[in-house]
Write an enzyme that holds these catalytic residues in place. Sequence first.
Site, PDB file in Angstrom:
ATOM      1  N   LYS A 131       0.844  -1.295   0.070  1.00 58.03           N
ATOM      2  CA  LYS A 131       0.016   0.144   0.174  1.00 58.03           C
ATOM      3  C   LYS A 131       0.770   1.210   0.118  1.00 58.03           C
ATOM      4  CE  LYS A 131      -3.838  -2.153  -0.491  1.00 58.03           C
ATOM      5  NZ  LYS A 131      -4.357  -2.898   0.237  1.00 58.03           N
ATOM      6  N   CYS A 168     -13.695  -6.240   0.496  1.00 55.37           N
ATOM      7  CA  CYS A 168     -14.972  -6.158  -0.031  1.00 55.37           C
ATOM      8  C   CYS A 168     -14.952  -6.844  -1.502  1.00 55.37           C
ATOM      9  CB  CYS A 168     -15.476  -4.500  -0.687  1.00 55.37           C
ATOM     10  SG  CYS A 168     -15.594  -3.728   0.808  1.00 55.37           S
ATOM     11  N   ARG A 179      -5.090 -13.261   7.640  1.00 53.40           N
ATOM     12  CA  ARG A 179      -4.570 -13.277   6.374  1.00 53.40           C
ATOM     13  C   ARG A 179      -3.787 -14.436   5.769  1.00 53.40           C
ATOM     14  NH1 ARG A 179      -6.218  -8.346   2.961  1.00 53.40           N
ATOM     15  NH2 ARG A 179      -7.643  -7.248   4.300  1.00 53.40           N
TER      16      ARG A 179
HETATM   17  P1  GTP Z   1      -8.377  -6.590   0.595  1.00 55.95           P
HETATM   18  O1  GTP Z   1      -7.533  -7.637   0.651  1.00 55.95           O
HETATM   19  O2  GTP Z   1      -8.599  -5.994   2.231  1.00 55.95           O
HETATM   20  O3  GTP Z   1      -8.160  -5.334  -0.233  1.00 55.95           O
HETATM   21  O4  GTP Z   1      -9.853  -7.364   0.359  1.00 55.95           O
HETATM   22  P2  GTP Z   1     -10.645  -7.776  -1.056  1.00 55.95           P
HETATM   23  O5  GTP Z   1     -11.335  -6.473  -1.837  1.00 55.95           O
HETATM   24  O6  GTP Z   1      -9.514  -8.740  -1.808  1.00 55.95           O
HETATM   25  O7  GTP Z   1     -11.611  -8.855  -0.453  1.00 55.95           O
HETATM   26  P3  GTP Z   1     -11.784 -10.245  -0.534  1.00 55.95           P
HETATM   27  O8  GTP Z   1     -12.061 -10.800  -1.750  1.00 55.95           O
HETATM   28  O9  GTP Z   1     -10.768 -10.799   0.487  1.00 55.95           O
HETATM   29  O10 GTP Z   1     -13.292 -10.422   0.429  1.00 55.95           O
HETATM   30  C1  GTP Z   1     -13.285  -9.973   1.661  1.00 55.95           C
HETATM   31  C2  GTP Z   1     -14.805 -10.659   2.025  1.00 55.95           C
HETATM   32  O11 GTP Z   1     -15.837 -10.334   1.363  1.00 55.95           O
HETATM   33  C3  GTP Z   1     -14.804 -12.103   2.462  1.00 55.95           C
HETATM   34  O12 GTP Z   1     -15.027 -12.338   3.597  1.00 55.95           O
HETATM   35  C4  GTP Z   1     -15.476 -12.819   1.229  1.00 55.95           C
HETATM   36  O13 GTP Z   1     -16.136 -13.908   1.659  1.00 55.95           O
HETATM   37  C5  GTP Z   1     -16.651 -11.549   1.142  1.00 55.95           C
HETATM   38  N1  GTP Z   1     -17.239 -11.623  -0.365  1.00 55.95           N
HETATM   39  C6  GTP Z   1     -16.155 -11.612  -1.217  1.00 55.95           C
HETATM   40  N2  GTP Z   1     -17.106 -11.701  -2.734  1.00 55.95           N
HETATM   41  C7  GTP Z   1     -18.412 -11.696  -2.073  1.00 55.95           C
HETATM   42  C8  GTP Z   1     -19.402 -11.686  -2.766  1.00 55.95           C
HETATM   43  O14 GTP Z   1     -19.745 -11.725  -4.092  1.00 55.95           O
HETATM   44  N3  GTP Z   1     -20.856 -11.789  -2.030  1.00 55.95           N
HETATM   45  C9  GTP Z   1     -20.821 -11.631  -0.624  1.00 55.95           C
HETATM   46  N4  GTP Z   1     -21.935 -11.491  -0.115  1.00 55.95           N
HETATM   47  N5  GTP Z   1     -19.454 -11.564  -0.078  1.00 55.95           N
HETATM   48  C10 GTP Z   1     -18.265 -11.591  -0.556  1.00 55.95           C
HETATM   49  C1  SPV Z   2      -6.257  -3.619   2.395  1.00 51.85           C
HETATM   50  O1  SPV Z   2      -6.575  -3.609   3.569  1.00 51.85           O
HETATM   51  O2  SPV Z   2      -6.901  -3.102   1.290  1.00 51.85           O
HETATM   52  C2  SPV Z   2      -5.413  -4.847   2.145  1.00 51.85           C
HETATM   53  C3  SPV Z   2      -4.764  -5.566   3.076  1.00 51.85           C
HETATM   54  O3  SPV Z   2      -5.097  -5.363   0.946  1.00 51.85           O
HETATM   55  S1  SPV Z   2      -3.260  -4.632   3.402  1.00 51.85           S
HETATM   56  O4  SPV Z   2      -2.230  -4.986   2.921  1.00 51.85           O
HETATM   57  O5  SPV Z   2      -3.016  -4.719   4.976  1.00 51.85           O
HETATM   58  O6  SPV Z   2      -3.443  -3.210   3.346  1.00 51.85           O
HETATM   59 MN    MN Z   3      -6.491  -4.222  -0.446  1.00 43.83          MN
END
Ligand code: GTP
Ligand code: SPV
Ligand code: MN
Length: 597
Positions: A210, A254, A379
Site C-alpha cells: 500500500k 469487499c 490473512r
Molecule cells: P483486501 O485484501 O482487504 O483489499 O480485500 P478484497 O477486496 O480482496 O476482499 P476479499 O475478496 O478478500 O473478500 C472479503 C470478504 O468479502 C470475504 O469475507 C468474502 O467472503 C466476502 N465476499 C467476497 N465476494 C463476495 C460476494 O460476491 N458476495 C458476498 N456476499 N460476499 C463476498
Molecule cells: C487492504 O486492507 O486493502 C489490504 C490488506 O489489501 S493490507 O495490505 O493490509 O492493506
Molecule cells: Mn487491498
Amino acid sequence: MKKFPTHSKKLKDWVNKMVRLCQPDQIVWIDGSLQQKSQIEKEAELAGEIIRLNQEKLPGCFLHRTAKDDVARTEHLTFICTKKKRDAGWTNNWMSPPVAYKKAKAIFKGAMRGRTMYVIPFSMGPIGSPFSKIGVELTDSRYVVLNMLIMTRVGTAVLRELEKTEEFTKCLHSKAQLDINKRLILHFPEDNTIWSVGSGYGGNVLLGKKCLSLRIASWMGRREHWLAEHMLIMGIEEPNGHIEYIAAAFPSACGKTNLAMLVPPQGLKEKGYRIWTVGDDIAWMRIDSDGSLWAINPETGFFGVAVGTNSSTNPNMVETIKKNTIYTNVLLKPDGTVWWEGANGEVPQEGIDWQGKPWRPGMQDTNGKPIYGAHPNARFTAPIINCPSASFRLEQHHGVPISAIIFGGRRAHLTPLVYEAFSWQHGVFIGATMASELTAAQVGKIGQVRRDPMAMFPFCGYNMADYFRHWLDMGKRMTKPPKIFQVNWFRIDESGKFLWPGFGENLRVLEWILNRVNNKVRAWETPIGYLPYPEDIDLTGLALPHATLEKLLSIDKKEWLEELKDIKRFFRKFKQDLPKELWQEYEDLKRRLEADA
Ligand code: GTP
Ligand code: SPV
Ligand code: MN
C-alpha cells in the site's frame, strides 16, 4: 566501512545513514536465494516469530501471530508528509516533513540494537520493465523479509537494475517495541521515502504494497501520466476464445480477491467461459500507443483475507494456499494445520487461537461475546503462481489491455447490482462518490458507511481533488478509454440476507458488462446510468426468483435524493479544489432524478 554487495553510492550512503540511526548488530542483504530464505525461516522459527506447520499437509507453510493491537492497518497513524499541507488534502493525515522525521527518529533511534537489519532490494513489476519501480526496504523483521519474498520480486537482479539509474524508494521499517503509542506510517512523496515504525501488520510494514504501490506510486503516476489503483485485474475468456481484461476497485475486504479468481458457475462454464487472474489488489495502468489503457499487477503474491475462504466461496484460493504460504492470525489445530471461521471442514473441537490461547468452539469473553479462533482480518500470504487460474501474462512487461473499469462498494441499500456510466466523466463521478461499509481490514467502526472514492480513500498519496482531476485528464488522453461500471454484490432484503448469491455467480454480471463493452446488448437508460433489462442477465442454472432480480436492479429515487445530499456534503469538503466537472455531474444527476420523480 562494511562491504556492501552494490556499486550504488546512493544506496550505500543511505544504508549507512540508517544503520547509524537504528544501530543494528549486523546487516544482511537479501539476495533472493532459496538457501538464504530457508536460513531466515529457521532463525524466525527459533526466535518464536513463526511456527512451522505440518509439512506433509502444508509444505513450506508457516503461522505467524501479531500483537493483539496490531491486526489491521492503522489509518489514524498513517501520514502524508508534504511541504504544503494542501498537497496532502483533507482526506489524508498530514505532518510537515521536518516534524515527521524528528518524531520518527526518536522512535527509530537504537531500535535495532540486538537485532539484524535486513536489506531487501525489491521491484514492483517485472524487473527491468519501464513500468516497474524499485524500492529497498530496511527492516528488523524476519516476517517482513519472508512476506516480501512472496509479494515482490526480490534480490540481486534488482540491485543490478537499481545501479543503472540509482532511482529507488527508500523504505525504512522497524518493529521497535510494537507499541501502538509509538507507531507511525509516514510517506514523504517529495523525497521518495517511506518510514514505518512500531507495527508488524502487513499493510503497515510490507512497504512495497500500500505504501509504495499506492500512496507513493499514485503521486508518481500523476506526474508521469499513469494510474496507480486499488484494483484487481482479471481476464475473462469468452466462449469464442477471446480474452477481455477488466480492472475493478472495491474497498478493503469487499471482494477483489474473490472476484479475481472466481470459478464460473456450471451454466456459464458450459458456454465456455474461463477466468485468468492477473492481480487481486493493485493495478498500475498506462496509456499505450494504441490509445487504450494497459495494466500490470506490480505484486507477485496475494495477501488475502482468510475468514470466509473455503472450497465453495473460493476454490482457487484453497488450492493456492496449500504450499509456501504464510498464515497470519489464524487458528492452529492440534495436527499442525490451520483453521478459520468459514474454512472448509468441520469446526475443530480444540486449537490455539490467533492470540496463542487454548480455544474451543462456543467460548465467550467476559462480556458474553464470542471468542473467534481466527481474527476477522486474519490473512495468508501466497505466491500468485500457486493459483490454478494465474494468467500467463503475469511477466508481460506492459501488461494487459483493459476493456472495462468497475467500481463497487459494500452497500446494504441504494446501489443496484450493476449499472454503466454514460461517459468517462460520468464514470469518474461514480468512482468519486463511491461509498462502502467499513470492514475488519482497518481499525475503526465496522459497518459504518464512509465515502471511499475509487476505493482509494486510505491510499491516495496526494490531494484527492487533484486525483479526481488526474482521472478526468487521463480520460481525455485516451482514444479508446475503457467503459466504466458500478456493481454492488451486497444489497440485502428486509431480513438482512444478501439478495445476490455473489462469488462465482458474479460472472453473470461480468458477462453483461462485456456484452455492453462489445455492443452486444441493449440497456435501460435511467437517471443514474444504463441498467440491464432483467432478461439480459443469464441466470441459467441459478435459482434466483425473478422478483429478487428486479429488486436488485431497482432504483429508489427518494433514497437517491438523500444520497445526493451526502454527496454534496462530501464534495464541499474539497472546497474550490474539486473539479467543476464533478459538480456538473452532480447537478445533472439531480436534475435527472427530479425530472423522473
Ligand atoms: P483486501 O485484501 O482487504 O483489499 O480485500 P478484497 O477486496 O480482496 O476482499 P476479499 O475478496 O478478500 O473478500 C472479503 C470478504 O468479502 C470475504 O469475507 C468474502 O467472503 C466476502 N465476499 C467476497 N465476494 C463476495 C460476494 O460476491 N458476495 C458476498 N456476499 N460476499 C463476498
Ligand atoms: C487492504 O486492507 O486493502 C489490504 C490488506 O489489501 S493490507 O495490505 O493490509 O492493506
Ligand atoms: Mn487491498
